[in-house]
Design an enzyme around this catalytic site. Structure first.
Site, PDB file in Angstrom:
ATOM      1  N   THR A   1     -12.010   0.525 -16.681  1.00  0.00           N
ATOM      2  CA  THR A   1     -12.549   1.864 -16.431  1.00  0.00           C
ATOM      3  C   THR A   1     -12.066   2.284 -15.044  1.00  0.00           C
ATOM      4  OG1 THR A   1     -14.519   1.088 -15.285  1.00  0.00           O
ATOM      5  CG2 THR A   1     -14.653   1.229 -17.706  1.00  0.00           C
TER       6      THR A   1
ATOM      7  N   ILE B   1     -16.264  -4.580 -24.112  1.00  0.00           N
ATOM      8  CA  ILE B   1     -17.325  -5.485 -24.573  1.00  0.00           C
ATOM      9  C   ILE B   1     -18.089  -4.893 -25.760  1.00  0.00           C
ATOM     10  CG2 ILE B   1     -17.612  -6.671 -22.352  1.00  0.00           C
ATOM     11  CD1 ILE B   1     -20.174  -4.943 -21.937  1.00  0.00           C
TER      12      ILE B   1
ATOM     13  N   PHE C   1     -20.045  -9.925 -16.033  1.00  0.00           N
ATOM     14  CA  PHE C   1     -20.174  -8.955 -14.936  1.00  0.00           C
ATOM     15  C   PHE C   1     -20.028  -7.507 -15.424  1.00  0.00           C
ATOM     16  CE2 PHE C   1     -18.433 -12.706 -12.720  1.00  0.00           C
ATOM     17  CZ  PHE C   1     -19.209 -12.777 -11.575  1.00  0.00           C
TER      18      PHE C   1
ATOM     19  N   GLU D   1     -21.402  -0.523 -16.124  1.00  0.00           N
ATOM     20  CA  GLU D   1     -21.343   0.691 -15.309  1.00  0.00           C
ATOM     21  C   GLU D   1     -22.251   0.392 -14.128  1.00  0.00           C
ATOM     22  OE1 GLU D   1     -19.454   3.184 -15.459  1.00  0.00           O
ATOM     23  OE2 GLU D   1     -18.634   3.032 -17.471  1.00  0.00           O
TER      24      GLU D   1
ATOM     25  N   THR E   1     -22.677   0.627 -22.298  1.00  0.00           N
ATOM     26  CA  THR E   1     -22.040  -0.593 -21.778  1.00  0.00           C
ATOM     27  C   THR E   1     -23.074  -1.637 -21.381  1.00  0.00           C
ATOM     28  OG1 THR E   1     -19.947   0.351 -21.080  1.00  0.00           O
ATOM     29  CG2 THR E   1     -20.757  -1.485 -19.781  1.00  0.00           C
TER      30      THR E   1
ATOM     31  N   THR F   1     -29.313  -7.628 -11.210  1.00  0.00           N
ATOM     32  CA  THR F   1     -29.417  -7.032  -9.866  1.00  0.00           C
ATOM     33  C   THR F   1     -30.867  -7.054  -9.360  1.00  0.00           C
ATOM     34  OG1 THR F   1     -29.320  -4.898  -8.734  1.00  0.00           O
ATOM     35  CG2 THR F   1     -29.443  -4.797 -11.094  1.00  0.00           C
ATOM     36  N   ASP F   2     -31.036  -7.015  -8.036  1.00  0.00           N
ATOM     37  CA  ASP F   2     -32.387  -6.908  -7.456  1.00  0.00           C
ATOM     38  C   ASP F   2     -33.037  -5.568  -7.789  1.00  0.00           C
ATOM     39  OD1 ASP F   2     -30.827  -5.291  -5.764  1.00  0.00           O
ATOM     40  OD2 ASP F   2     -31.609  -6.136  -3.895  1.00  0.00           O
ATOM     41  N   GLU F   3     -32.207  -4.588  -8.210  1.00  0.00           N
ATOM     42  CA  GLU F   3     -32.779  -3.255  -8.467  1.00  0.00           C
ATOM     43  C   GLU F   3     -33.708  -3.257  -9.685  1.00  0.00           C
ATOM     44  OE1 GLU F   3     -30.336   0.152  -7.870  1.00  0.00           O
ATOM     45  OE2 GLU F   3     -28.912  -0.957  -6.640  1.00  0.00           O
TER      46      GLU F   3
ATOM     47  N   TYR G   1     -29.574   3.416 -13.975  1.00  0.00           N
ATOM     48  CA  TYR G   1     -28.752   2.206 -13.773  1.00  0.00           C
ATOM     49  C   TYR G   1     -29.638   0.965 -13.828  1.00  0.00           C
ATOM     50  CZ  TYR G   1     -26.603  -1.639 -11.185  1.00  0.00           C
ATOM     51  OH  TYR G   1     -26.169  -2.885 -10.800  1.00  0.00           O
TER      52      TYR G   1
ATOM     53  N   ALA H   1     -32.651   0.593 -14.918  1.00  0.00           N
ATOM     54  CA  ALA H   1     -33.342   0.421 -16.203  1.00  0.00           C
ATOM     55  C   ALA H   1     -32.401  -0.193 -17.238  1.00  0.00           C
ATOM     56  CB  ALA H   1     -33.877   1.765 -16.690  1.00  0.00           C
TER      57      ALA H   1
ATOM     58  N   LYS I   1     -29.895  -2.157 -16.541  1.00  0.00           N
ATOM     59  CA  LYS I   1     -29.703  -3.552 -16.156  1.00  0.00           C
ATOM     60  C   LYS I   1     -30.950  -4.372 -16.526  1.00  0.00           C
ATOM     61  CE  LYS I   1     -26.700  -5.210 -14.319  1.00  0.00           C
ATOM     62  NZ  LYS I   1     -25.432  -5.816 -14.856  1.00  0.00           N
TER      63      LYS I   1
ATOM     64  N   LYS J   1     -18.867   3.144  -3.372  1.00  0.00           N
ATOM     65  CA  LYS J   1     -20.052   2.416  -2.906  1.00  0.00           C
ATOM     66  C   LYS J   1     -20.212   2.598  -1.398  1.00  0.00           C
ATOM     67  CE  LYS J   1     -20.876   0.956  -7.059  1.00  0.00           C
ATOM     68  NZ  LYS J   1     -20.106  -0.058  -7.713  1.00  0.00           N
TER      69      LYS J   1
ATOM     70  N   ARG K   1     -32.056  -2.176   2.510  1.00  0.00           N
ATOM     71  CA  ARG K   1     -31.305  -2.942   1.519  1.00  0.00           C
ATOM     72  C   ARG K   1     -30.954  -4.295   2.123  1.00  0.00           C
ATOM     73  NH1 ARG K   1     -33.214   0.607  -0.887  1.00  0.00           N
ATOM     74  NH2 ARG K   1     -32.232   2.154  -2.257  1.00  0.00           N
TER      75      ARG K   1
HETATM   76  P1  NAD Z   1     -17.598  -2.760 -10.681  1.00  0.00           P
HETATM   77  O1  NAD Z   1     -18.012  -1.399 -11.116  1.00  0.00           O
HETATM   78  O2  NAD Z   1     -16.759  -2.926  -9.471  1.00  0.00           O
HETATM   79  O3  NAD Z   1     -16.836  -3.500 -11.878  1.00  0.00           O
HETATM   80  C1  NAD Z   1     -17.237  -3.382 -13.226  1.00  0.00           C
HETATM   81  C2  NAD Z   1     -16.077  -3.866 -14.083  1.00  0.00           C
HETATM   82  O4  NAD Z   1     -16.511  -3.813 -15.457  1.00  0.00           O
HETATM   83  C3  NAD Z   1     -14.838  -2.984 -13.974  1.00  0.00           C
HETATM   84  O5  NAD Z   1     -13.682  -3.802 -13.848  1.00  0.00           O
HETATM   85  C4  NAD Z   1     -14.824  -2.206 -15.279  1.00  0.00           C
HETATM   86  O6  NAD Z   1     -13.516  -1.874 -15.712  1.00  0.00           O
HETATM   87  C5  NAD Z   1     -15.492  -3.204 -16.223  1.00  0.00           C
HETATM   88  N1  NAD Z   1     -16.133  -2.534 -17.381  1.00  0.00           N
HETATM   89  C6  NAD Z   1     -16.976  -1.466 -17.341  1.00  0.00           C
HETATM   90  N2  NAD Z   1     -17.338  -1.137 -18.592  1.00  0.00           N
HETATM   91  C7  NAD Z   1     -16.747  -2.033 -19.432  1.00  0.00           C
HETATM   92  C8  NAD Z   1     -16.756  -2.219 -20.838  1.00  0.00           C
HETATM   93  N3  NAD Z   1     -17.467  -1.411 -21.651  1.00  0.00           N
HETATM   94  N4  NAD Z   1     -16.044  -3.245 -21.360  1.00  0.00           N
HETATM   95  C9  NAD Z   1     -15.312  -4.072 -20.549  1.00  0.00           C
HETATM   96  N5  NAD Z   1     -15.259  -3.932 -19.221  1.00  0.00           N
HETATM   97  C10 NAD Z   1     -15.968  -2.917 -18.659  1.00  0.00           C
HETATM   98  O7  NAD Z   1     -18.959  -3.582 -10.540  1.00  0.00           O
HETATM   99  P2  NAD Z   1     -19.356  -4.724  -9.503  1.00  0.00           P
HETATM  100  O8  NAD Z   1     -19.863  -4.089  -8.272  1.00  0.00           O
HETATM  101  O9  NAD Z   1     -18.280  -5.715  -9.444  1.00  0.00           O
HETATM  102  O10 NAD Z   1     -20.614  -5.359 -10.250  1.00  0.00           O
HETATM  103  C11 NAD Z   1     -20.430  -6.403 -11.205  1.00  0.00           C
HETATM  104  C12 NAD Z   1     -21.784  -6.751 -11.807  1.00  0.00           C
HETATM  105  O11 NAD Z   1     -22.688  -7.142 -10.761  1.00  0.00           O
HETATM  106  C13 NAD Z   1     -22.448  -5.584 -12.538  1.00  0.00           C
HETATM  107  O12 NAD Z   1     -23.073  -6.107 -13.689  1.00  0.00           O
HETATM  108  C14 NAD Z   1     -23.475  -5.068 -11.539  1.00  0.00           C
HETATM  109  O13 NAD Z   1     -24.571  -4.481 -12.206  1.00  0.00           O
HETATM  110  C15 NAD Z   1     -23.878  -6.352 -10.841  1.00  0.00           C
HETATM  111  N6  NAD Z   1     -24.350  -6.186  -9.461  1.00  0.00           N
HETATM  112  C16 NAD Z   1     -23.571  -5.546  -8.537  1.00  0.00           C
HETATM  113  C17 NAD Z   1     -24.024  -5.441  -7.222  1.00  0.00           C
HETATM  114  C18 NAD Z   1     -23.178  -4.797  -6.155  1.00  0.00           C
HETATM  115  O14 NAD Z   1     -23.630  -4.679  -5.011  1.00  0.00           O
HETATM  116  N7  NAD Z   1     -21.952  -4.370  -6.437  1.00  0.00           N
HETATM  117  C19 NAD Z   1     -25.278  -5.958  -6.856  1.00  0.00           C
HETATM  118  C20 NAD Z   1     -26.045  -6.609  -7.838  1.00  0.00           C
HETATM  119  C21 NAD Z   1     -25.566  -6.726  -9.127  1.00  0.00           C
END
Ligand code: NAD
Length: 332
Positions: free
Chosen positions: A36, A60, A79, A82, A98, A123-125, A147, A149, A151, A186, A211
């Protein structure tokens, strides 16, 4: 270990893949990613050259694809999501598709395959705002934005597959990650890229939102510990000792970018913005979890990465205005 990593071309997933490619007991890693707007194969370089790593461009939500891939692997780290809160205010359907349905499809396929461990990255959220104290893993989930909700729904679905189908699921709930390769939507890369570009940055509301900030490599170390030693059916919080208000974070970023408060403007708060998140991490500490990165050093290194790699974020800032969450919906 034959490891399937979803979302491995995103920010955190790509750091995790690079870490695991170097592990001697990892025979092969497959990254499944829809690429994406948030995914970028450059995040995986130079690991992409490793014969231990394959990349599958797919979704996925595709049940046939995920069934085929599950049969070829014995461990999964999920991982893909969205991940940007602001987008969830106006495109909540993509988050439900997703994050909820996509996770359920993976769990379904995993429960019919021979999977030794499925780590769902949450996530902690999901805990929602806490004015005082810190959430342990058994605290109630009170998400306040679409978001979080979505997760929380996927997190609970994952745990339900552990109980209903005996799938060895672990859930990690981490705080806000920072580090190189994060998409400039971000907050830290947005501030850094604006300051390096000579622009102003904006603080929402009073800037007193708190945070917890965790270096992405510390999160990945925690996810690896949970993958290797986490007990099936258990949740593990992954945070750091560093809680900051947005004003405190801004002060650190201004210093790191050689800028001052004249570059900061205040805008009205967004319609929902949790005041504070906080977690206890004693369960993960029992597995050996101990974040190593000091925030000031980690931020300096992160700013340095953005300074040295404008080709990685400047085009994303231009493209982002035109793109939205991109997900091939397949709800059959
Ligand atoms: P990101 O948005 O950078 O990466 C998400 C990846 O998922 C991307 O490469 C995207 O192409 C892929 N993707 C999205 N929809 C898809 C689909 N339908 N099928 C296959 N691939 C798909 O996210 P991130 O910041 O790396 O976060 C990764 C995970 O960690 C997420 O689940 C997020 O909720 C969780 N998280 C992130 C943070 C943070 O601070 N970034 C904190 C806590 C938890």
């Amino acid at each position: 270990m034959r490891l399937l990593v979803t979302g491995g071309a995103g920010f955190i997933g790509s750091h995790f893949v690079k870490r695991m490619v170097a592990a001697a007991d990892v025979e092969h890693i497959t990254v499944l990613d829809a690429l994406t707007y948030a995914g970028n194969l450059d995040n995986l370089r130079p690991a992409l050259d490793s014969p231990k790593l394959s990349f599958v461009h797919g979704n996925i939500l595709d049940p046939e694809l995920v069934t085929t891939l599950m049969a070829e692997h014995d461990q999964v780290v999920h991982f893909a999501a969205e991940s940007h809160v602001d987008h969830s205010f106006y495109q909540a359907g993509a988050f439900a598709a997703t994050n909820v349905l996509g996770t359920q499809r993976l769990l379904d396929a995993a429960s019919k395959a021979d999977i030794a461990k499925f780590v769902h990255v949450s996530t902690d959220e999901v805990y929602g705002p806490l004015l005082v104290g810190a959430a342990a893993e058994d605290a109630p989930l009170r998400p306040t934005v679409p978001y979080a909700a979505s997760k929380a729904a996927s997190d609970l679905l994952a745990l339900s597959y552990s109980i209903t189908f005996g799938l060895p699921v672990c859930v990690t709930r981490s705080s806000n990650n920072y580090g190189p390769n994060q998409h400039p939507e971000k907050v830290i890369p947005r501030f850094v890229s604006s300051l390096l570009d000579g622009d102003k940055v904006t603080i929402h509301g009073h800037g007193q939102h708190v945070r917890n900030w965790l270096h992405v490599e510390d999160n990945c170390a925690g996810v690896e510990l949970v993958l290797r030693g986490g007990l099936p059916g258990e949740v593990y919080n992954l945070g750091s000792g560093t809680d900051l208000t947005n004003r405190e974070l801004t002060a650190l970023l201004l210093t790191a970018c050689d800028a001052d408060w004249s570059r900061v403007t205040y805008v009205p708060d967004r319609q929902a913005n949790d005041l504070r998140y906080a977690m206890e991490c004693t369960k993960a500490e029992g597995l050996g979890y101990k974040p190593q990165r000091n925030l000031q050093e980690g931020l300096a290194e992160t700013v340095d990465w953005y300074r040295r790699n404008p080709d990685r974020w400047a085009p994303l800032l231009r493209n982002r205005a035109a793109a939205g969450p991109h997900v091939a919906l397949n709800l059959e």
